[in-house]
Design a protein around this motif. Structure first.
Motif, PDB file in Angstrom:
ATOM      1  N   VAL A 112     -29.270  -9.907 -23.283  1.00 27.85           N
ATOM      2  CA  VAL A 112     -27.848  -9.551 -23.394  1.00 27.85           C
ATOM      3  C   VAL A 112     -27.283 -10.071 -24.718  1.00 27.85           C
ATOM      4  CG1 VAL A 112     -25.551  -9.928 -22.426  1.00 27.85           C
ATOM      5  CG2 VAL A 112     -27.462  -9.390 -20.924  1.00 27.85           C
ATOM      6  N   VAL A 113     -27.570 -11.319 -25.053  1.00 26.69           N
ATOM      7  CA  VAL A 113     -27.092 -11.882 -26.314  1.00 26.69           C
ATOM      8  C   VAL A 113     -27.659 -11.085 -27.484  1.00 26.69           C
ATOM      9  CG1 VAL A 113     -27.141 -13.914 -27.812  1.00 26.69           C
ATOM     10  CG2 VAL A 113     -26.717 -14.180 -25.365  1.00 26.69           C
ATOM     11  N   TRP A 114     -28.943 -10.784 -27.435  1.00 27.75           N
ATOM     12  CA  TRP A 114     -29.583 -10.009 -28.492  1.00 27.75           C
ATOM     13  C   TRP A 114     -28.935  -8.636 -28.626  1.00 27.75           C
ATOM     14  CZ3 TRP A 114     -32.355  -5.419 -28.352  1.00 27.75           C
ATOM     15  CH2 TRP A 114     -33.005  -5.071 -29.525  1.00 27.75           C
ATOM     16  N   THR A 115     -28.636  -7.991 -27.508  1.00 22.37           N
ATOM     17  CA  THR A 115     -28.012  -6.661 -27.532  1.00 22.37           C
ATOM     18  C   THR A 115     -26.666  -6.710 -28.243  1.00 22.37           C
ATOM     19  OG1 THR A 115     -29.086  -6.058 -25.455  1.00 22.37           O
ATOM     20  CG2 THR A 115     -27.150  -4.775 -26.088  1.00 22.37           C
ATOM     21  N   ILE A 116     -25.854  -7.689 -27.910  1.00 23.25           N
ATOM     22  CA  ILE A 116     -24.529  -7.798 -28.525  1.00 23.25           C
ATOM     23  C   ILE A 116     -24.644  -8.070 -30.023  1.00 23.25           C
ATOM     24  CG2 ILE A 116     -22.396  -9.160 -28.565  1.00 23.25           C
ATOM     25  CD1 ILE A 116     -22.847  -9.551 -25.506  1.00 23.25           C
ATOM     26  N   GLY A 136     -19.962  -5.596 -27.177  1.00 23.10           N
ATOM     27  CA  GLY A 136     -19.517  -6.289 -25.961  1.00 23.10           C
ATOM     28  C   GLY A 136     -19.544  -5.385 -24.745  1.00 23.10           C
ATOM     29  N   ALA A 137     -19.143  -4.121 -24.941  1.00 25.92           N
ATOM     30  CA  ALA A 137     -19.157  -3.168 -23.825  1.00 25.92           C
ATOM     31  C   ALA A 137     -20.581  -2.902 -23.358  1.00 25.92           C
ATOM     32  CB  ALA A 137     -18.484  -1.863 -24.240  1.00 25.92           C
ATOM     33  N   ILE A 138     -21.496  -2.748 -24.294  1.00 26.66           N
ATOM     34  CA  ILE A 138     -22.898  -2.525 -23.920  1.00 26.66           C
ATOM     35  C   ILE A 138     -23.456  -3.762 -23.226  1.00 26.66           C
ATOM     36  CG2 ILE A 138     -25.218  -2.197 -24.871  1.00 26.66           C
ATOM     37  CD1 ILE A 138     -23.893  -0.290 -26.928  1.00 26.66           C
ATOM     38  N   GLY A 139     -23.118  -4.950 -23.759  1.00 23.97           N
ATOM     39  CA  GLY A 139     -23.559  -6.193 -23.116  1.00 23.97           C
ATOM     40  C   GLY A 139     -23.027  -6.321 -21.700  1.00 23.97           C
ATOM     41  N   PHE A 141     -22.157  -3.857 -19.730  1.00 21.68           N
ATOM     42  CA  PHE A 141     -22.826  -2.857 -18.906  1.00 21.68           C
ATOM     43  C   PHE A 141     -24.237  -3.312 -18.524  1.00 21.68           C
ATOM     44  CE2 PHE A 141     -25.295   1.133 -18.428  1.00 21.68           C
ATOM     45  CZ  PHE A 141     -24.617   1.632 -17.323  1.00 21.68           C
ATOM     46  N   VAL A 142     -24.939  -3.942 -19.459  1.00 30.20           N
ATOM     47  CA  VAL A 142     -26.280  -4.453 -19.173  1.00 30.20           C
ATOM     48  C   VAL A 142     -26.204  -5.545 -18.099  1.00 30.20           C
ATOM     49  CG1 VAL A 142     -28.223  -5.756 -20.149  1.00 30.20           C
ATOM     50  CG2 VAL A 142     -27.272  -3.817 -21.403  1.00 30.20           C
ATOM     51  N   VAL A 143     -25.218  -6.434 -18.211  1.00 28.03           N
ATOM     52  CA  VAL A 143     -25.038  -7.483 -17.193  1.00 28.03           C
ATOM     53  C   VAL A 143     -24.730  -6.861 -15.835  1.00 28.03           C
ATOM     54  CG1 VAL A 143     -23.546  -9.402 -16.476  1.00 28.03           C
ATOM     55  CG2 VAL A 143     -24.385  -9.286 -18.818  1.00 28.03           C
ATOM     56  N   PHE A 144     -23.887  -5.838 -15.819  1.00 29.53           N
ATOM     57  CA  PHE A 144     -23.554  -5.147 -14.571  1.00 29.53           C
ATOM     58  C   PHE A 144     -24.803  -4.545 -13.931  1.00 29.53           C
ATOM     59  CE2 PHE A 144     -22.156  -1.145 -12.476  1.00 29.53           C
ATOM     60  CZ  PHE A 144     -21.498  -1.724 -11.405  1.00 29.53           C
ATOM     61  N   LEU A 145     -25.639  -3.889 -14.733  1.00 31.10           N
ATOM     62  CA  LEU A 145     -26.882  -3.314 -14.197  1.00 31.10           C
ATOM     63  C   LEU A 145     -27.815  -4.396 -13.666  1.00 31.10           C
ATOM     64  CD1 LEU A 145     -27.690  -0.502 -16.808  1.00 31.10           C
ATOM     65  CD2 LEU A 145     -26.667  -0.269 -14.527  1.00 31.10           C
ATOM     66  N   MET A 146     -27.891  -5.514 -14.377  1.00 29.47           N
ATOM     67  CA  MET A 146     -28.735  -6.631 -13.910  1.00 29.47           C
ATOM     68  C   MET A 146     -28.212  -7.194 -12.594  1.00 29.47           C
ATOM     69  SD  MET A 146     -29.507  -8.783 -17.339  1.00 29.47           S
ATOM     70  CE  MET A 146     -30.304  -8.062 -18.742  1.00 29.47           C
ATOM     71  N   ALA A 147     -26.889  -7.302 -12.477  1.00 30.49           N
ATOM     72  CA  ALA A 147     -26.299  -7.819 -11.235  1.00 30.49           C
ATOM     73  C   ALA A 147     -26.603  -6.888 -10.072  1.00 30.49           C
ATOM     74  CB  ALA A 147     -24.794  -8.004 -11.403  1.00 30.49           C
ATOM     75  N   LEU A 148     -26.487  -5.581 -10.297  1.00 27.47           N
ATOM     76  CA  LEU A 148     -26.826  -4.622  -9.244  1.00 27.47           C
ATOM     77  C   LEU A 148     -28.298  -4.719  -8.868  1.00 27.47           C
ATOM     78  CD1 LEU A 148     -24.844  -1.418 -10.313  1.00 27.47           C
ATOM     79  CD2 LEU A 148     -24.331  -2.995  -8.437  1.00 27.47           C
ATOM     80  N   ALA A 149     -29.158  -4.874  -9.868  1.00 26.10           N
ATOM     81  CA  ALA A 149     -30.596  -4.980  -9.606  1.00 26.10           C
ATOM     82  C   ALA A 149     -30.942  -6.242  -8.827  1.00 26.10           C
ATOM     83  CB  ALA A 149     -31.374  -4.945 -10.929  1.00 26.10           C
ATOM     84  N   HIS A 150     -30.132  -7.281  -8.985  1.00 25.32           N
ATOM     85  CA  HIS A 150     -30.386  -8.538  -8.272  1.00 25.32           C
ATOM     86  C   HIS A 150     -29.612  -8.643  -6.962  1.00 25.32           C
ATOM     87  CE1 HIS A 150     -32.133  -9.728 -12.148  1.00 25.32           C
ATOM     88  NE2 HIS A 150     -32.878 -10.521 -11.393  1.00 25.32           N
ATOM     89  N   GLY A 151     -29.034  -7.542  -6.512  1.00 24.62           N
ATOM     90  CA  GLY A 151     -28.454  -7.519  -5.171  1.00 24.62           C
ATOM     91  C   GLY A 151     -26.954  -7.726  -5.081  1.00 24.62           C
TER      92      GLY A 151
END
Length: 185
Positions: A112-116, A136-139, A141-151
């Motif tokens: 996420v840090v690298w993406t931003i 920041g928006a892409i970061g 969104f990536v965090v949101f996808l990771m949160a969904l993937a982790h339940g």
């Protein structure tokens, strides 16, 4: 905000292991200051808005001092723990194999840090590939996808939205107050 998050997560774990309350709180408070320097830093973004400077340059300017501060904090904490054993027991029992197996769990954060940073500053030279807002928006969104993937489910998502709204309201109130104060000067 960073110290509050770390306080909820790290302090109970440190107390469970047997660390001194003051030492645990001090470590968390000192570590929380690093969020103001190391990208993605909301404080630097707010500061850039207030002083009307380039957000990307400020984020990159905070990276090296943040890393130096993190190293100094780590050395100081280890030295204090070794010199004053009353602060808490040494944490033992994690061999290099276990440490290396745990490392992949930290990779999403680094991604996420690298993406931003990648979108704010083109590492291959030339113009940036995106603005700090887009990075920041892409970061996010990536965090949101990771949160969904982790339940993460609706109750956790709702709590996250409410906390984000509260934090955003506080930040914008500070920005408005500073901008009003600056205009009256």
């Amino acid at each position: 905000a960073t110290s509050a998050v770390f306080a909820r997560i790290a302090i109970p774990e440190m107390l469970k292991i047997g660390y001194d309350k003051r030492f645990a709180a001090g470590v968390v408070a000192a570590g929380g200051t690093l969020a103001s320097l190391i990208p993605p830093s909301a404080i630097l973004v707010i500061y850039a808005i207030i002083v009307e400077q380039d957000v990307g340059k400020l984020l990159l300017a905070g990276f090296v001092p943040g890393m130096v501060s993190a190293c100094i904090y780590a050395l100081l904490i280890v030295a204090m723990a070794l010199a004053l054993p009353r602060f808490g027991p040494a944490v033992r029992g994690f061999g290099w194999g276990e440490r290396l197996r745990a490392l992949p769990k930290a990779l999403p954060i680094l991604f996420v840090v690298w993406t931003i940073v990648f979108f704010v500053y083109n590492p291959f030279g030339g113009d940036a590939w995106g603005t700090p807002t887009e990075g920041g928006a892409i970061g996010a969104f990536v965090v949101f996808l990771m949160a969904l993937a982790h339940g993460m489910r609706w109750p956790q998502f709702k709590d996250a939205l409410l906390e984000t709204a509260k934090l955003s309201a506080m930040i914008f109130t500070i920005i408005w107050g500073v901008l009003i104060y600056v205009r009256l000067d």
